[in-house]
Design an enzyme around this catalytic site. Structure first.
Site, PDB file in Angstrom:
ATOM      1  CG  LEU A   1      58.921  54.956  66.049  1.00  0.00           C
ATOM      2  CD1 LEU A   1      60.031  55.296  65.996  1.00  0.00           C
ATOM      3  CD2 LEU A   1      58.363  56.021  64.986  1.00  0.00           C
ATOM      4  CB  ALA A   2      54.493  49.529  65.969  1.00  0.00           C
ATOM      5  CE  LYS A   3      54.480  43.831  61.941  1.00  0.00           C
ATOM      6  NZ  LYS A   3      54.823  44.370  63.128  1.00  0.00           N
ATOM      7  CB  SER A   4      54.272  53.671  60.947  1.00  0.00           C
ATOM      8  OG  SER A   4      55.411  54.510  62.036  1.00  0.00           O
TER       9      SER A   4
END
Ligand code: GLU
Length: 296
Positions: A259-262
């Site tokens: 999920l990071a920064k997407s």
């Protein structure tokens, strides 16, 4: 006995698609087995928990079409119960005050690793704790009680209290089969059972509340799977019933990152403002409205 499920977010930010997936998975599985669905607000962190996020959680889950039982348990209202669970561990000599700061630990680890040997890590990759506090005498520890400290579990002693109980019921919702897996709490070392600022930690409050709320099925992301070993140990030490566990997959972005920064970490409310409908979100996550279909 009717099954009981819970979705237990920490109000440290707005919910995103990963949270939606977890909540919808809980709801779908609860419906499939005729269970109840509870929401629990895990707001033990006085710095990071915000009322805005508590309100937003209810709004966003409601928008997705989820319904839960009231009243919603707020962990911040139950500190006395966690303190009493901590007291039981202390009475048995299984918890000790630790005065080491993060900086102390980081320096110790860096000095050790400078010699070329990696310091052992816990399943989350954090250095295992090894400091002088475990061996302080009761009188010394008591004399320093006014200094900032956490409480740590004496892991080796704790595990030797109840080795026979240490297995985890791993539920496969597709088949209904519950497998027994050995718990490995030692992999976590002397975990923190109470933080500096509150008489509890995530691990302690989660087991107290799963028991208080009669949770039978814990359904949460695979990132918490390893922590289950600590939870199982605390349940055994505190004589609490053990739920069965299903750790669902985590949503990954296009590059396989969590999920990071997407766009997957875009708050649900931002998606809503962009015009996305709850139906579209549910379909994207594999839970079309009206059907408790289970995404693998
Ligand atoms: N409050 C935890 C979180 O938001 C989840 C706890 C749990 O499901 O056991 O990550």
């Amino acid at each position: 006995m009717q099954p009981v499920f819970r979705f237990a977010p920490s109000p440290n930010g707005f919910l995103h698609l990963g949270h939606a997936y977890s909540a919808l998975t809980n709801d779908a599985l609860a419906r499939t087995v005729g269970g109840r669905f509870l929401l629990r607000i895990e707001d033990i962190d006085p710095q990071r928990s915000k009322e805005t996020f508590v309100a937003a959680i209810a709004q966003d889950l409601g928008w997705l079409g989820l319904r839960w039982e009231e009243p919603v348990l707020r962990q911040s209202r139950h500190m006395a119960d966690y303190a009493s669970a901590l007291g039981r561990l202390r009475e048995r000599g299984l918890a000790y005050r630790c005065f080491c700061s993060r900086g102390d630990t980081a320096r110790r680890v860096a000095a050790f690793e400078a010699e070329g040997t990696p310091w052992p890590r816990d399943p989350d990759g954090a250095p295992l704790h090894a400091g002088p506090c475990a061996t302080l005498s009761e009188t010394e520890a008591q004399a320093r009680a006014g200094e900032p400290h956490v409480w740590r579990l004496r892991m080796a002693d704790a595990v030797s209290c109840c080795p026979a109980l240490l297995d985890i019921g791993v539920w496969n919702p597709a088949t209904g089969v519950v497998r027994r897996d050995a718990a490995d709490p030692m992999a976590w070392g002397d975990v923190v059972v109470a933080r500096r600022d509150v008489p509890t930690s995530y691990h302690l409050s989660v087991v107290v509340d799963d028991a208080r709320q009669g949770i039978t099925h814990v359904v949460r992301g695979a990132d918490l799977e390893a922590a289950t070993s600590v939870h199982r140990l605390l349940q055994a030490l505190l004589d609490l019933p053990a739920p069965i566990y299903f750790h669902h997959r985590l949503l990954l972005d296009e590059d396989g990152r969590k999920l990071a920064k997407s766009k997957l970490s875009t708050p649900l409310r931002a998606l809503r403002e962009q015009g996305l409908t709850p139906r579209a979100v549910r379909e994207q996550l594999g839970f079309p409205p009206g059907s408790p279909a289970m995404a693998p």
